[in-house]
Design a protein around this motif. Structure first.
Motif, PDB file in Angstrom:
ATOM      1  N   GLN A 258       0.827  -1.199   0.000  1.00  0.00           N
ATOM      2  CA  GLN A 258       0.000   0.000   0.000  1.00  0.00           C
ATOM      3  C   GLN A 258       0.871   1.262   0.000  1.00  0.00           C
ATOM      4  N   HIS A 259       0.401   2.287  -0.718  1.00  0.00           N
ATOM      5  CA  HIS A 259       1.173   3.530  -0.840  1.00  0.00           C
ATOM      6  C   HIS A 259       0.231   4.723  -0.813  1.00  0.00           C
ATOM      7  N   PHE A 260       0.749   5.844  -0.328  1.00  0.00           N
ATOM      8  CA  PHE A 260      -0.008   7.086  -0.356  1.00  0.00           C
ATOM      9  C   PHE A 260       0.092   7.718  -1.740  1.00  0.00           C
ATOM     10  N   SER A 261      -0.986   8.377  -2.159  1.00  0.00           N
ATOM     11  CA  SER A 261      -0.919   9.149  -3.396  1.00  0.00           C
ATOM     12  C   SER A 261       0.090  10.285  -3.225  1.00  0.00           C
ATOM     13  N   SER A 262       0.678  10.706  -4.319  1.00  0.00           N
ATOM     14  CA  SER A 262       1.712  11.754  -4.391  1.00  0.00           C
ATOM     15  C   SER A 262       3.088  11.259  -3.956  1.00  0.00           C
ATOM     16  N   GLU A 263       3.181  10.032  -3.397  1.00  0.00           N
ATOM     17  CA  GLU A 263       4.485   9.476  -3.085  1.00  0.00           C
ATOM     18  C   GLU A 263       5.133   8.950  -4.365  1.00  0.00           C
ATOM     19  N   SER A 264       6.418   8.609  -4.261  1.00  0.00           N
ATOM     20  CA  SER A 264       7.110   8.006  -5.395  1.00  0.00           C
ATOM     21  C   SER A 264       7.230   6.498  -5.182  1.00  0.00           C
ATOM     22  N   LEU A 265       7.363   5.761  -6.274  1.00  0.00           N
ATOM     23  CA  LEU A 265       7.480   4.306  -6.227  1.00  0.00           C
ATOM     24  C   LEU A 265       8.463   3.861  -7.295  1.00  0.00           C
ATOM     25  N   SER A 266       9.332   2.931  -6.922  1.00  0.00           N
ATOM     26  CA  SER A 266      10.314   2.400  -7.866  1.00  0.00           C
ATOM     27  C   SER A 266      10.202   0.878  -7.906  1.00  0.00           C
ATOM     28  N   LEU A 267      10.143   0.330  -9.115  1.00  0.00           N
ATOM     29  CA  LEU A 267      10.095  -1.119  -9.306  1.00  0.00           C
ATOM     30  C   LEU A 267      11.214  -1.519 -10.263  1.00  0.00           C
TER      31      LEU A 267
ATOM     32  N   LEU B 225       2.559   9.141  -7.369  1.00  0.00           N
ATOM     33  CA  LEU B 225       1.529   8.124  -7.517  1.00  0.00           C
ATOM     34  C   LEU B 225       0.126   8.715  -7.534  1.00  0.00           C
ATOM     35  N   ASN B 226      -0.736   8.068  -8.282  1.00  0.00           N
ATOM     36  CA  ASN B 226      -2.141   8.412  -8.325  1.00  0.00           C
ATOM     37  C   ASN B 226      -2.942   7.148  -8.078  1.00  0.00           C
ATOM     38  N   THR B 227      -4.184   7.300  -7.658  1.00  0.00           N
ATOM     39  CA  THR B 227      -5.011   6.112  -7.396  1.00  0.00           C
ATOM     40  C   THR B 227      -5.173   5.254  -8.655  1.00  0.00           C
ATOM     41  N   SER B 228      -5.033   5.880  -9.828  1.00  0.00           N
ATOM     42  CA  SER B 228      -5.128   5.112 -11.074  1.00  0.00           C
ATOM     43  C   SER B 228      -3.928   4.200 -11.292  1.00  0.00           C
ATOM     44  N   ASP B 229      -2.880   4.370 -10.480  1.00  0.00           N
ATOM     45  CA  ASP B 229      -1.707   3.493 -10.570  1.00  0.00           C
ATOM     46  C   ASP B 229      -1.917   2.190  -9.813  1.00  0.00           C
ATOM     47  N   THR B 230      -3.050   2.047  -9.138  1.00  0.00           N
ATOM     48  CA  THR B 230      -3.378   0.787  -8.473  1.00  0.00           C
ATOM     49  C   THR B 230      -3.501  -0.322  -9.514  1.00  0.00           C
ATOM     50  N   GLY B 231      -2.833  -1.440  -9.262  1.00  0.00           N
ATOM     51  CA  GLY B 231      -2.904  -2.539 -10.208  1.00  0.00           C
ATOM     52  C   GLY B 231      -1.891  -3.624  -9.912  1.00  0.00           C
ATOM     53  N   VAL B 232      -1.675  -4.471 -10.909  1.00  0.00           N
ATOM     54  CA  VAL B 232      -0.730  -5.580 -10.807  1.00  0.00           C
ATOM     55  C   VAL B 232       0.525  -5.222 -11.588  1.00  0.00           C
ATOM     56  N   TYR B 233       1.687  -5.444 -10.980  1.00  0.00           N
ATOM     57  CA  TYR B 233       2.969  -5.160 -11.609  1.00  0.00           C
ATOM     58  C   TYR B 233       3.787  -6.444 -11.663  1.00  0.00           C
TER      59      TYR B 233
ATOM     60  N   VAL C 138      -2.830   2.290  -4.351  1.00  0.00           N
ATOM     61  CA  VAL C 138      -2.528   3.692  -4.024  1.00  0.00           C
ATOM     62  C   VAL C 138      -3.783   4.322  -3.435  1.00  0.00           C
ATOM     63  N   HIS C 139      -3.621   5.059  -2.324  1.00  0.00           N
ATOM     64  CA  HIS C 139      -4.769   5.569  -1.570  1.00  0.00           C
ATOM     65  C   HIS C 139      -4.621   7.060  -1.237  1.00  0.00           C
ATOM     66  N   ASN C 140      -5.787   7.722  -1.176  1.00  0.00           N
ATOM     67  CA  ASN C 140      -5.814   9.149  -0.824  1.00  0.00           C
ATOM     68  C   ASN C 140      -6.003   9.386   0.666  1.00  0.00           C
ATOM     69  N   GLY C 141      -6.231   8.304   1.436  1.00  0.00           N
ATOM     70  CA  GLY C 141      -6.527   8.461   2.858  1.00  0.00           C
ATOM     71  C   GLY C 141      -5.337   8.851   3.702  1.00  0.00           C
ATOM     72  N   ASN C 142      -5.541   8.855   5.034  1.00  0.00           N
ATOM     73  CA  ASN C 142      -4.509   9.275   5.985  1.00  0.00           C
ATOM     74  C   ASN C 142      -3.748   8.110   6.601  1.00  0.00           C
ATOM     75  N   VAL C 143      -4.265   6.873   6.420  1.00  0.00           N
ATOM     76  CA  VAL C 143      -3.638   5.707   7.047  1.00  0.00           C
ATOM     77  C   VAL C 143      -3.517   4.589   6.017  1.00  0.00           C
ATOM     78  N   ILE C 144      -2.351   3.947   5.988  1.00  0.00           N
ATOM     79  CA  ILE C 144      -2.172   2.748   5.183  1.00  0.00           C
ATOM     80  C   ILE C 144      -1.509   1.677   6.047  1.00  0.00           C
ATOM     81  N   LEU C 145      -1.595   0.435   5.589  1.00  0.00           N
ATOM     82  CA  LEU C 145      -0.981  -0.687   6.294  1.00  0.00           C
ATOM     83  C   LEU C 145       0.338  -1.045   5.623  1.00  0.00           C
ATOM     84  N   ASP C 146       1.392  -1.077   6.420  1.00  0.00           N
ATOM     85  CA  ASP C 146       2.702  -1.496   5.923  1.00  0.00           C
ATOM     86  C   ASP C 146       2.759  -3.018   5.998  1.00  0.00           C
TER      87      ASP C 146
END
Length: 345
Positions: free
Chosen positions: A126-135, A177-185, A202-210
């Motif tokens: 899980q990731h917050f929107s506006s964060e960066s992600l590298s794969l 990141l945007n919520t539209s980036d949610t998917g399978v990689y 990817v989520h717009n909320g205030n809490v995510i699970l690590d």
């Protein structure tokens, strides 16, 4: 005169719905069925299945699909070449009347290559929107040709402007990141196929699970954490849920399972009294039974394989000793006979 019948003509085309069974990642040799249905319509339809091109988004008729009235297309033994995004369409009448194309459905056939790894930074599902992600797809055998691909509502490469390849490593970086980036990689190679799929949300909320991206191995430990979009709250007390039930009420925002078993598999989320709750994440547990069986089999069969050689060695030594004893006995008898003959003379 017959009873009156009301005839309604709609300008909207009937909708087709595509489903896949089993709806999961497949391994080569498995069977899969694609089912196409026309909603709110009578019978008499024939069906066709198509694949969606990655770059042009145009559709191409599946060459080995069977047109028929039942709306079922089955591949009895899938290969990596069947990986793709599928749609279906129905038709009837003469001249043919076509429905709209159905919803898209991905079909993934994955193979195994222990030399390839999919590295995610930060390493969580899980990731917050506006964060960066590298794969990154890393091939330890130094082969090339790997790319990072993803499926959100269509099959496509990670944005080419964000993809970089260095030797045997292909890296995709999403800077915001945007919520539209949610998917399978996953990692994909033309020669090998698809490997190491992960679910990213990817989520717009205030809490995510690590939570871990990859499956957890039985016997290992598992640590879950509540993460917050802004700085940590002063009260860190959080509740952790599995399949809707509280499993731990902590004075901190972290929960640890020292020894994971198959029973720990399920949907998890955390809840903070002030910040709210995180989305759910599925945690998969990988069994090590096959390796244990292999190890036990090796432990049993190794002595059994060695025993014949040990037995043969013992027999050879025994025969050698007997030969030496017999040879010594003959020599003693000859020497005794010589001495007796000399004495008599």
């Amino acid at each position: 005169m017959s009873d009156a019948v009301t005839l309604t003509v709609s300008s909207d085309k009937p909708q087709t719905v595509l489903s896949v069974s089993p709806d999961r990642w497949l391994t080569p040799g498995e069977s899969v069925t694609l089912m196409c249905e026309v909603t709110n319509s009578s019978t008499g339809w024939t069906f066709s299945w198509f694949t969606v091109h990655e770059s042009t988004e145009e559709v191409e008729l599946v060459p080995d699909s069977i047109r028929g009235s039942k709306g079922i297309y089955t591949v009895r033994s899938v290969t990596v070449k069947h990986t793709g995004v599928y749609v279906c369409r129905a038709e009837r009448g003469d001249p043919a009347y076509h429905t709209e194309y159905s919803n898209t459905k991905p079909l993934f056939v994955t193979s195994v290559s222990p030399s390839v790894s999919l590295i995610i930074r930060p390493n969580r599902s899980q990731h917050f929107s506006s964060e960066s992600l590298s794969l990154s797809c890393e091939d330890h055998s130094n082969s090339t040709g790997w790319t990072v691909r993803r499926y959100t509502d269509k099959l496509k490469l990670c944005s080419s402007s964000d993809t970089r390849s260095t030797g045997a490593t292909s890296t995709c970086t999403i800077r915001s990141l945007n919520t539209s980036d949610t998917g399978v990689y996953w990692c994909q190679s033309k020669s090998i196929g698809t490997l190491h799929h992960v679910n990213i949300s990817v989520h717009n909320g205030n809490v995510i699970l690590d939570s871990p991206v990859h499956p957890v191995t039985e016997g290992d430990s598992l640590t879950l954490r509540c993460l917050y979009r802004d700085k940590k709250p002063s009260n860190l007390r959080a509740e952790f849920y599995k399949d809707g039930s509280v499993v731990q009420n902590q004075t901190t925002d972290m929960m640890t399972i020292p020894t994971v078993s198959k029973s720990h598999e399920g949907f998890y989320y955390c809840k903070h009294p002030e910040r709210g709750e995180s989305p759910k994440s599925w945690i998969s547990v990988r069994s090590e039974r096959s390796q244990v069986k292999t190890s036990s089999f090796t432990t049993i069969t190794f002595p059994l394989a060695v025993c014949p050689y040990l037995l043969a060695t013992v027999v050879l030594v025994f025969k050698c000793c007997r030969s030496k004893v017999s040879h010594s006995s003959v020599e003693d008898q000859l020497q005794y006979a010589v001495r007796e003959d000399e004495a008599s003379n």
